[in-house]
Motif scaffolding. Sequence first.
Motif, PDB file in Angstrom:
ATOM      1  N   UNK A  52       0.972  -1.271   0.032  1.00 45.63           N
ATOM      2  CA  UNK A  52       0.051   0.019  -0.042  1.00 45.63           C
ATOM      3  C   UNK A  52       0.955   1.206  -0.023  1.00 45.63           C
ATOM      4  N   UNK A  53       0.264   2.375  -0.474  1.00 42.77           N
ATOM      5  CA  UNK A  53       1.250   3.749  -0.792  1.00 42.77           C
ATOM      6  C   UNK A  53       1.512   4.284   0.846  1.00 42.77           C
ATOM      7  N   UNK A  54       0.669   3.954   1.715  1.00 43.72           N
ATOM      8  CA  UNK A  54       1.069   4.563   3.035  1.00 43.72           C
ATOM      9  C   UNK A  54       1.793   3.567   3.707  1.00 43.72           C
ATOM     10  N   UNK A  55       2.667   2.682   3.159  1.00 45.57           N
ATOM     11  CA  UNK A  55       3.699   1.762   3.794  1.00 45.57           C
ATOM     12  C   UNK A  55       4.897   2.445   4.218  1.00 45.57           C
ATOM     13  N   UNK A  56       5.547   2.215   5.463  1.00 46.08           N
ATOM     14  CA  UNK A  56       6.552   2.800   5.960  1.00 46.08           C
ATOM     15  C   UNK A  56       7.620   1.855   5.298  1.00 46.08           C
ATOM     16  N   UNK A  57       8.506   2.228   4.407  1.00 48.14           N
ATOM     17  CA  UNK A  57       9.571   1.223   3.936  1.00 48.14           C
ATOM     18  C   UNK A  57      10.750   1.581   4.784  1.00 48.14           C
ATOM     19  N   UNK A  58      11.333   0.292   5.241  1.00 49.60           N
ATOM     20  CA  UNK A  58      12.361   0.148   6.247  1.00 49.60           C
ATOM     21  C   UNK A  58      13.954  -0.128   5.735  1.00 49.60           C
ATOM     22  N   UNK A  59      13.752  -0.508   4.332  1.00 50.59           N
ATOM     23  CA  UNK A  59      15.129  -0.573   3.931  1.00 50.59           C
ATOM     24  C   UNK A  59      15.523   0.269   2.905  1.00 50.59           C
ATOM     25  N   UNK A  60      16.747   0.312   2.400  1.00 48.55           N
ATOM     26  CA  UNK A  60      17.394   1.205   1.367  1.00 48.55           C
ATOM     27  C   UNK A  60      17.496   0.536   0.175  1.00 48.55           C
ATOM     28  N   UNK A  61      17.713   1.393  -1.122  1.00 49.01           N
ATOM     29  CA  UNK A  61      18.251   0.658  -2.209  1.00 49.01           C
ATOM     30  C   UNK A  61      19.734   0.051  -2.038  1.00 49.01           C
ATOM     31  N   UNK A  62      20.131  -0.962  -2.739  1.00 55.53           N
ATOM     32  CA  UNK A  62      21.210  -1.704  -2.594  1.00 55.53           C
ATOM     33  C   UNK A  62      21.496  -2.284  -1.313  1.00 55.53           C
TER      34      UNK A  62
END
Length: 216
Positions: free
Chosen positions: A193-203
């Motif tokens: 969902x768009x309101x998700x808090x992403x906890x990782x970064x690219x790479x």
Amino acid sequence: MFHKEGHKIIIITFLLVVAVALGAEYLIPIPWLQVCIQIPALILLILILQFFRNPKRHTPHNDDHIIAPVDGKVVVIEEVYEKEYFKDKRIQVSIFMSPVNVHVTRYPLGGEVVYSKYHPGKYLVAWHPKSSEDNERTTVVVKNKVWGEVLYKQIAGAMARRIVNYAKPGAQATQGADSGFIKFGSRVDLLLPLNTKIKVNLHQQVKGGIDVIAEK
């Protein structure tokens, strides 16, 4: 421990390597040539054993978390239009698995499997932007009270020639449990969902069944 999907391949490879090693030993009188044949055969066996390893992971169940479904590197974090199931915008998090990664796919959340579909397709390299839609893949949707519905895709890569998917509609998914396997190079997409808090970064390198990808 090795994954059940690799048992047949491991046995066949082991027997072939033994045959090659013994053949070189008794049929080739030149010692350096024997070694040149035996060492690559042994390396092949080691690579096969590494590919099908299935380390046990202890996943603390948390309905507020989406955990990494596979081991690998985060290669995509972006907003996309998901046209197969939701037909709306989602946040896509993609994890690329190289041949040296563990290739077990694990349920990223617990709940009920409400959708599972296999799509035949191409074998573009797994990091190709079109691989999510054009490659051989499976689409699975798991539903629970916290997240509603979350979709993930197992996507074949240039080397992959078989996707194994255990998720069946109506089944109960246990967070961190095996949900499938992809043989020889691949990628998994999460559509959140768009309101998700992403906890990782690219790479970032992540471990399936352990690292938190997103939270409510």
